[in-house]
Design an enzyme around this catalytic site. Structure first.
Site, PDB file in Angstrom:
ATOM      1  N   LYS A 117       0.823  -1.216   0.000  1.00 10.73           N
ATOM      2  CA  LYS A 117       0.000   0.000   0.000  1.00 10.73           C
ATOM      3  C   LYS A 117       0.853   1.260   0.000  1.00 10.73           C
ATOM      4  O   LYS A 117       0.460   2.275  -0.561  1.00 10.73           O
ATOM      5  CB  LYS A 117      -0.981  -0.002   1.168  1.00 10.73           C
ATOM      6  CG  LYS A 117      -2.136  -0.952   0.923  1.00 10.73           C
ATOM      7  CD  LYS A 117      -3.324  -0.649   1.794  1.00 10.73           C
ATOM      8  CE  LYS A 117      -4.496  -1.549   1.428  1.00 10.73           C
ATOM      9  NZ  LYS A 117      -5.508  -1.616   2.462  1.00 10.73           N
ATOM     10  N   LYS A 201      -3.964 -10.627  -6.713  1.00  4.95           N
ATOM     11  CA  LYS A 201      -5.232 -11.084  -6.126  1.00  4.95           C
ATOM     12  C   LYS A 201      -6.380 -10.162  -6.563  1.00  4.95           C
ATOM     13  O   LYS A 201      -6.145  -8.977  -6.862  1.00  4.95           O
ATOM     14  CB  LYS A 201      -5.102 -11.191  -4.606  1.00  4.95           C
ATOM     15  CG  LYS A 201      -5.243  -9.912  -3.900  1.00  4.95           C
ATOM     16  CD  LYS A 201      -5.407 -10.043  -2.404  1.00  4.95           C
ATOM     17  CE  LYS A 201      -5.508  -8.625  -1.918  1.00  4.95           C
ATOM     18  NZ  LYS A 201      -6.033  -8.223  -0.761  1.00  4.95           N
ATOM     19  N   LYS A 204     -10.673  -5.019  -4.317  1.00  8.69           N
ATOM     20  CA  LYS A 204     -11.694  -3.972  -4.414  1.00  8.69           C
ATOM     21  C   LYS A 204     -11.126  -2.702  -5.008  1.00  8.69           C
ATOM     22  O   LYS A 204     -11.836  -1.908  -5.591  1.00  8.69           O
ATOM     23  CB  LYS A 204     -12.201  -3.590  -3.017  1.00  8.69           C
ATOM     24  CG  LYS A 204     -12.917  -4.637  -2.261  1.00  8.69           C
ATOM     25  CD  LYS A 204     -13.427  -4.012  -0.954  1.00  8.69           C
ATOM     26  CE  LYS A 204     -13.493  -5.013   0.164  1.00  8.69           C
ATOM     27  NZ  LYS A 204     -12.582  -4.747   1.270  1.00  8.69           N
TER      28      LYS A 204
HETATM   29  P1  TYM Z   1     -10.592  -6.909   3.315  1.00  9.16           P
HETATM   30  O1  TYM Z   1     -11.691  -5.942   3.536  1.00  9.16           O
HETATM   31  O2  TYM Z   1      -9.527  -6.560   2.351  1.00  9.16           O
HETATM   32  O3  TYM Z   1     -11.188  -8.303   2.841  1.00  9.16           O
HETATM   33  C1  TYM Z   1     -12.242  -8.936   3.538  1.00  9.16           C
HETATM   34  C2  TYM Z   1     -12.036 -10.437   3.563  1.00  9.16           C
HETATM   35  O4  TYM Z   1     -11.989 -10.947   2.226  1.00  9.16           O
HETATM   36  C3  TYM Z   1     -10.789 -11.696   2.029  1.00  9.16           C
HETATM   37  N1  TYM Z   1     -10.336 -11.474   0.650  1.00  9.16           N
HETATM   38  C4  TYM Z   1     -10.147 -12.444  -0.227  1.00  9.16           C
HETATM   39  N2  TYM Z   1     -10.288 -13.782  -0.146  1.00  9.16           N
HETATM   40  C5  TYM Z   1     -10.012 -14.504  -1.250  1.00  9.16           C
HETATM   41  N3  TYM Z   1      -9.590 -13.952  -2.420  1.00  9.16           N
HETATM   42  C6  TYM Z   1      -9.437 -12.614  -2.541  1.00  9.16           C
HETATM   43  N4  TYM Z   1      -9.038 -12.076  -3.672  1.00  9.16           N
HETATM   44  C7  TYM Z   1      -9.714 -11.802  -1.415  1.00  9.16           C
HETATM   45  N5  TYM Z   1      -9.666 -10.455  -1.197  1.00  9.16           N
HETATM   46  C8  TYM Z   1     -10.044 -10.284   0.077  1.00  9.16           C
HETATM   47  C9  TYM Z   1      -9.797 -11.106   3.031  1.00  9.16           C
HETATM   48  O5  TYM Z   1      -8.757 -11.996   3.317  1.00  9.16           O
HETATM   49  C10 TYM Z   1     -10.689 -10.833   4.219  1.00  9.16           C
HETATM   50  O6  TYM Z   1     -10.868 -12.000   4.991  1.00  9.16           O
HETATM   51  N6  TYM Z   1      -7.709  -6.310   7.362  1.00  9.16           N
HETATM   52  C11 TYM Z   1      -8.928  -6.906   6.859  1.00  9.16           C
HETATM   53  C12 TYM Z   1     -10.164  -6.437   7.586  1.00  9.16           C
HETATM   54  C13 TYM Z   1     -10.140  -6.602   9.068  1.00  9.16           C
HETATM   55  C14 TYM Z   1     -10.286  -7.817   9.787  1.00  9.16           C
HETATM   56  C15 TYM Z   1     -10.263  -7.450  11.156  1.00  9.16           C
HETATM   57  C16 TYM Z   1     -10.411  -9.142   9.392  1.00  9.16           C
HETATM   58  C17 TYM Z   1     -10.030  -5.602   9.983  1.00  9.16           C
HETATM   59  N7  TYM Z   1     -10.105  -6.096  11.255  1.00  9.16           N
HETATM   60  C18 TYM Z   1     -10.355  -8.429  12.147  1.00  9.16           C
HETATM   61  C19 TYM Z   1     -10.517 -10.113  10.404  1.00  9.16           C
HETATM   62  C20 TYM Z   1     -10.486  -9.758  11.764  1.00  9.16           C
HETATM   63  C21 TYM Z   1      -9.079  -6.548   5.390  1.00  9.16           C
HETATM   64  O7  TYM Z   1      -8.548  -5.590   4.918  1.00  9.16           O
HETATM   65  O8  TYM Z   1      -9.949  -7.337   4.701  1.00  9.16           O
END
Ligand code: TYM
Length: 336
Positions: A117, A201, A204
């Site tokens: 990032k 990957k 969003k």
């Molecule tokens: P975020 O918002 O980027 O993504 C949400 C969830 O989706 C999964 N994910 C994917 N899984 C498979 N293939 C992909 N291309 C893909 N892109 C995203 C992510 O692994 C995630 O599980 N830091 C976290 C949010 C967060 C969080 C937490 C998660 C904040 N606090 C506490 C668990 C527990 C994040 O940015 O996810």
């Protein structure tokens, strides 16, 4: 008959930083739906994480509500799980501050998501301290609920490791307070890749909208995006992540939605072309997303009922989080 719930706690979160895509669904939300029946489950829309890169207020508000609505539309039931918005529970940022004081700077600087990032943000708005401290806030989210398991996609593994090491450091220093959270990862769909570049990957924040399928995309959009997904040279429909990353990614998506094994999919498409497979894949996704999209429309029509669910979720989350925070503050010697 309803399953008997273990007392084990599951917590996870998704950032409202843009549209949710099928990677978020197959990597994370699909697990949330299953786990809510067997665990004590809490699912959060992590808006305070989203602001670690610049957000427009109106978009943040809309994306926050849409993300929560997509939780419900996907089948998360507020009678089974707590659903809430992070910024409604102030204990998250308070514990994050406390944890920052025991987080080694080097560990934050080593996080791969931070490094990625930094590169993209440096060119755009600049890099701010929130981006560096992001994993500490994530650790606070998890530890506040004395979480046992965290369903996530593959890209969040490193962040869970930090949460574990902070829990251990705190427990050793101040006495047993936090549970040790385990990551829950569905290997086959833990890393859905971009439809335009199978080395990246699905994300969003990708500028190319053809690289992902949004959970609210229309059937025509889905057909077009799958049709224009890149494929490897060769023509067999065989799962081999190393040699055939593009078709393997599409097969993983097919598997995620149909629950067929890789072998069953390969057998079914032995005599078929990439075009046949892509046509079927598009129809599978369209069929699976249809009920979710219908439910999303219904929820959008009843905003009051929906907001009530989020406020009630926040109230329940707050009561758990505040108890942990009090315990932490007491153990650290704060005046309470
Ligand atoms: P975020 O918002 O980027 O993504 C949400 C969830 O989706 C999964 N994910 C994917 N899984 C498979 N293939 C992909 N291309 C893909 N892109 C995203 C992510 O692994 C995630 O599980 N830091 C976290 C949010 C967060 C969080 C937490 C998660 C904040 N606090 C506490 C668990 C527990 C994040 O940015 O996810």
């Amino acid at each position: 008959m309803a399953a008997v719930k273990e007392q084990k706690r599951v917590f996870s979160g998704i950032q409202p930083s843009g549209v949710l895509h099928i990677g978020n669904y197959l990597g994370a939300i699909k697990q949330f739906v299953k786990l809510q029946y067997t665990h004590n489950a809490i699912f959060c829309v992590v808006d305070e994480h989203a602001i670690t890169v610049p957000q427009k207020p109106q978009e943040l508000r809309r994306n926050t509500l849409n993300t929560a609505m997509l939780y419900l539309a996907s089948g998360i039931d507020p009678k089974e799980a707590i659903i809430f918005v992070q910024s409604q529970v102030p204990a998250h940022t308070e514990l994050a501050w406390i944890l920052n004081t025991i987080t080694p700077l080097g560990e934050l600087e080593r996080m791969t998501q931070f490094k990625d990032k930094v590169q993209s943000q440096a060119k755009e708005a600049g890099v701010f301290a929130g981006l560096l401290n992001y994993p500490t806030l994530m650790a606070a989210d998890i530890l506040l609920y004395r979480t046992d398991a965290v369903p996530i996609g593959d890209d969040q593994k490193q962040h869970i490791e930090l949460a574990r090491s902070l829990a251990e450091r705190f427990n050793n220093h101040f006495g047993n307070t936090f549970s040790m959270p385990e990551p829950l990862i569905e290997e086959d769909t833990a890393r859905i890749m971009s439809l335009q570049d199978p080395t990246k990957k699905m994300s969003k924040s990708d500028d190319n909208t053809k690289s992902y399928i949004h959970l609210l995309d229309t059937p025509d959009d889905i057909r077009l995006k799958i049709k224009s997904a890149v494929t490897d040279s060769g023509k067999e429909i065989v799962y081999d992540r190393k040699k055939r990353p593009a078709i393997s990614n599409l097969i993983s998506i097919y598997r995620g939605y149909t629950k067929m094994t890789f072998k069953e999919i390969e057998d079914q498409y032995k005599e078929k072309t990439y075009a046949d497979f892509k046509n079927d894949l598009a129809e599978v996704i369209i069929g699976e997303l249809a009920p979710l999209q219908k439910r999303f429309q219904e929820l959008s029509a009843d905003k009051t009922g929906f907001e009530h669910i989020l406020r009630d979720g926040a109230r329940r989350a707050k009561s758990i989080a505040d108890t942990t925070l009090q315990d932490v503050k007491q153990k650290m010697g704060f005046f309470i």
